[in-house]
Scaffold this active site. Sequence first.
Site, short mmCIF file in Angstrom:
data_model
loop_
_atom_site.label_atom_id
_atom_site.label_comp_id
_atom_site.label_asym_id
_atom_site.label_seq_id
_atom_site.Cartn_x
_atom_site.Cartn_y
_atom_site.Cartn_z
N LYS A 13 3.45 7.16 -6.83
CA LYS A 13 4.24 6.53 -7.89
C LYS A 13 3.80 7.01 -9.27
O LYS A 13 4.62 7.33 -10.11
CB LYS A 13 4.04 5.00 -7.89
CG LYS A 13 4.69 4.26 -6.78
CD LYS A 13 4.54 2.77 -7.04
CE LYS A 13 3.13 2.33 -7.28
NZ LYS A 13 2.34 1.87 -6.17
N ARG A 88 7.30 -7.89 -8.58
CA ARG A 88 6.67 -7.97 -7.26
C ARG A 88 7.33 -9.03 -6.39
O ARG A 88 7.05 -9.11 -5.19
CB ARG A 88 5.19 -8.29 -7.39
CG ARG A 88 4.49 -7.18 -8.14
CD ARG A 88 3.05 -7.05 -7.81
NE ARG A 88 2.55 -5.83 -8.44
CZ ARG A 88 1.30 -5.45 -8.44
NH1 ARG A 88 0.40 -6.18 -7.85
NH2 ARG A 88 0.94 -4.33 -9.04
N ARG A 122 -8.61 9.83 -2.83
CA ARG A 122 -8.40 9.80 -4.28
C ARG A 122 -9.63 9.30 -5.04
O ARG A 122 -10.52 8.67 -4.48
CB ARG A 122 -7.19 8.94 -4.62
CG ARG A 122 -7.48 7.47 -4.45
CD ARG A 122 -6.26 6.64 -4.72
NE ARG A 122 -6.63 5.24 -4.64
CZ ARG A 122 -5.80 4.24 -4.86
NH1 ARG A 122 -4.55 4.50 -5.16
NH2 ARG A 122 -6.22 3.01 -4.77
N ARG A 154 -13.16 4.59 -5.76
CA ARG A 154 -13.10 3.16 -6.08
C ARG A 154 -13.94 2.36 -5.09
O ARG A 154 -13.83 2.55 -3.88
CB ARG A 154 -11.66 2.67 -6.01
CG ARG A 154 -10.91 2.87 -7.29
CD ARG A 154 -9.48 2.49 -7.14
NE ARG A 154 -9.31 1.10 -6.66
CZ ARG A 154 -8.20 0.41 -6.84
NH1 ARG A 154 -7.18 0.95 -7.47
NH2 ARG A 154 -8.09 -0.81 -6.40
N ARG A 165 -4.46 -4.70 1.45
CA ARG A 165 -3.57 -4.49 0.31
C ARG A 165 -2.24 -3.89 0.75
O ARG A 165 -1.18 -4.28 0.26
CB ARG A 165 -4.22 -3.59 -0.74
CG ARG A 165 -5.39 -4.23 -1.47
CD ARG A 165 -5.61 -3.61 -2.85
NE ARG A 165 -5.90 -2.18 -2.81
CZ ARG A 165 -7.14 -1.67 -2.80
NH1 ARG A 165 -8.19 -2.46 -2.85
NH2 ARG A 165 -7.32 -0.38 -2.78
#
Length: 210
Positions: A13, A88, A122, A154, A165
């Site tokens: 995105k 959302r 990532r 992360r 998630r």
Amino acid sequence: MNILLIGPQGSGKGTQGELLSQSLQIPHISSGDLLREEMTKHTPRARKLKTLVNNGKLVPDVLIEDMVLDRLGKVDCRKGFILEGFPRTIAQAEWLGDARTIRAVIELRLSTRDALRRIFLRKQCVSCGHTFGPGAVAYKKGSCDHCGGKLEKRADDTPAAVKKRLALYHEKTEPLIAYYRKQKVLLSFDGAQEIQGLFGKIANALKKIN
Ligand SMILES: [Zn+2]
């Protein structure tokens, strides 16, 4: 043209949003970035947000809506915007539909397996929060394109947390996809495609709208 970008983490995105922003000359706005920016300010709203976020509480719709509306009211959004991470819920989508006419909703589909693979590869900028995949120049350099910050994996990207998630995303977002499909503004793409090829398809589909 007012555009929404919807897709699970890892679906690209952010990357597609940036490419679209450059080609359409309208801002790419991520609700996550908005939230992070807001928290650096010294306003009553920022203080309220900080208290909620630091206590692990959910940020209420009305605060997010307020923040989004402020941003969409800025002069650079006059010709349109690309909004990511909001809405959302159906309630937020209805609210947004009253405030602005949404011309296109771009959905990037990605299987949980592909999303997991991408998320584990990532890295994220420790200062501004932007994420970069292994294909990005910044990734190889180890420093952020936007602010020069250091890129790290992360800490919350553990397999269990990511799966949770992603599951939450599908649960919350499926109704939104159906909502926009019904309104005939949904454009759905396979997010597993290579970046430029995918961007070409999105750009073509948008051209047909105008
Ligand atoms: Zn950065």
